[in-house]
Design a protein around this motif. Structure first.
Motif, mmCIF file in Angstrom:
data_model
loop_
_atom_site.group_PDB
_atom_site.id
_atom_site.type_symbol
_atom_site.label_atom_id
_atom_site.label_comp_id
_atom_site.label_asym_id
_atom_site.label_seq_id
_atom_site.Cartn_x
_atom_site.Cartn_y
_atom_site.Cartn_z
ATOM 1 N N VAL A 145 0.837 -1.206 0.000
ATOM 2 C CA VAL A 145 0.000 0.000 0.000
ATOM 3 C C VAL A 145 0.872 1.256 0.000
ATOM 4 C CG1 VAL A 145 -1.584 1.347 1.429
ATOM 5 C CG2 VAL A 145 -2.014 -1.092 1.037
ATOM 6 N N ASP A 146 1.898 1.268 0.820
ATOM 7 C CA ASP A 146 2.757 2.451 0.919
ATOM 8 C C ASP A 146 3.474 2.737 -0.396
ATOM 9 O OD1 ASP A 146 1.993 2.683 3.554
ATOM 10 O OD2 ASP A 146 3.868 1.908 4.387
ATOM 11 N N ALA A 147 3.959 1.694 -1.072
ATOM 12 C CA ALA A 147 4.703 1.887 -2.313
ATOM 13 C C ALA A 147 3.806 2.465 -3.406
ATOM 14 C CB ALA A 147 5.313 0.566 -2.777
ATOM 15 N N VAL A 148 2.616 1.906 -3.559
ATOM 16 C CA VAL A 148 1.724 2.401 -4.609
ATOM 17 C C VAL A 148 1.264 3.818 -4.278
ATOM 18 C CG1 VAL A 148 -0.411 2.013 -5.879
ATOM 19 C CG2 VAL A 148 0.995 0.065 -5.208
ATOM 20 N N ARG A 149 0.980 4.088 -3.015
ATOM 21 C CA ARG A 149 0.593 5.449 -2.626
ATOM 22 C C ARG A 149 1.702 6.441 -2.961
ATOM 23 N NH1 ARG A 149 0.550 5.019 2.627
ATOM 24 N NH2 ARG A 149 -1.665 4.529 2.955
#
Length: 335
Positions: free
Chosen positions: A149-153
């Protein structure tokens, strides 16, 4: 009869590559570059857009060369698919236990997004094939989720002018993947809290993940998150990437009915892997079947279908659908 304009047809450029598997390690044909593949895509005659792997296979090919090749074939790049699922990332791209490799994966996608801007793409496709796990107790599931989630955000916030479409898949190459279903992917997007991330729904992934693809599409559309589709077929046990409509003809028709019923107007895009078939002819066959679906949707008696569905009368509903579908297929295959 309700008439609609014919869809735009597209394909992943890998449709025109040559393939290897763990048995035929020498490959199913002579190696091809992305420029070779673009030329074959142009030979189909009915494709308008292509999704391009990046870095451009086999490497050493410039964006300018690709732009010239696309223009020569009257094609447009709809997307780039960054290859952060190769052997380098065998333990994960966004979820790799090595923070340096996680950063490499993010930077590779960012570089692909820059190339995409230059090509004028509609979206960056994210297929995090190595993000997942293989064994019980191997990983902390919450940690895998948070890292994904953090990477795509981070990427979505870095490129607010671009869309990012996550292609979910239940398994392969990992035994279990983080973005494995429409529901999990929608939950992840909700956690990201950004507007420019959505879903690329691969019909075959949905099938062998145990979903009903038409239902999955409706779920994504209802939340404004269906950015793109890839269409193919399989025997529901593996990601066979067969020609559209080869096995699940009625379910594929229902999938396209769901798209039109919801007013979705994106590209109808092939993701077929013709290992042993002629790639140009396989593309033409897939488009011919998709065009038949398009005509069948125009033939469909909407009032009669609505009445059958309102009563949840399965036999009546299937009779209406089959009447339209078989008429269109007969016309398509006899033309």
């Amino acid at each position: 009869m309700h008439t609609h304009d014919e869809p735009i047809y597209g394909a992943g450029i890998w449709h025109f590559a040559t393939y290897v598997d763990r048995y035929a390690t020498d490959g199913y044909g002579e190696p091809r570059t992305v420029l070779d593949a673009i030329k074959l895509a142009g030979a189909v005659g009915e494709l308008s857009v292509v999704d391009l792997n990046w870095p451009f296979p086999p490497g050493g090919i410039s964006t300018a060369e690709v732009k010239d090749a696309l223009a020569e074939q009257n094609l447009r790049a709809i997307a780039v698919t960054p290859e952060f699922y190769t052997g380098k990332f065998m333990k994960g791209g966004f979820t790799n236990p090595d923070p340096a490799l996680r950063r490499d994966a993010i930077e590779l996608v960012a570089a692909a997004a820059e190339v995409g801007r230059e090509l004028g793409i509609d979206y960056v496709k994210l297929w995090p094939g190595q993000d997942g796990y293989d064994y019980p107790f191997q990983a902390d599931y919450s940690d895998l989720w948070d890292k994904s989630v953090d990477a795509v955000r981070e990427l979505a916030q870095a490129f607010p002018d671009l869309k990012f479409a996550i292609e979910y898949k239940p398994r392969e190459p990992r035994n279990r993947m983080v973005f494995s279903s429409v529901a999990r992917t929608l939950l992840a997007i909700e956690d990201m809290g950004v507007d420019n991330v959505g879903i690329l729904l691969d019909f075959g992934h949905s099938l062998y993940g145990g979903e009903t693809p038409a239902e999955a599409a409706k779920m994504a559309i209802s939340r404004g998150r269906l950015f793109a589709i890839d269409v193919n077929d399989n025997f529901r046990g593996w990601d066979d990437d067969m020609v559209v409509g080869s096995v699940h003809l009625l379910e594929t028709f229902e999938f396209f009915f769901a798209l039109r019923d919801a007013g979705w107007q994106g590209v109808w895009q092939l993701d077929q892997f013709p290992f042993r078939e002629d790639s140009v002819e396989a593309a033409r066959a897939g488009i011919r079947t998709m065009r038949a679906f398009h005509h069948a949707l125009n033939y469909l008696d909407r009032d009669e279908l609505a009445a059958a569905q309102s009563a949840q009368d399965a036999l009546a509903a299937q009779r209406v659908a089959k009447r339209a579908l078989y008429r269109a297929l007969a016309e398509s295959e006899s033309a």
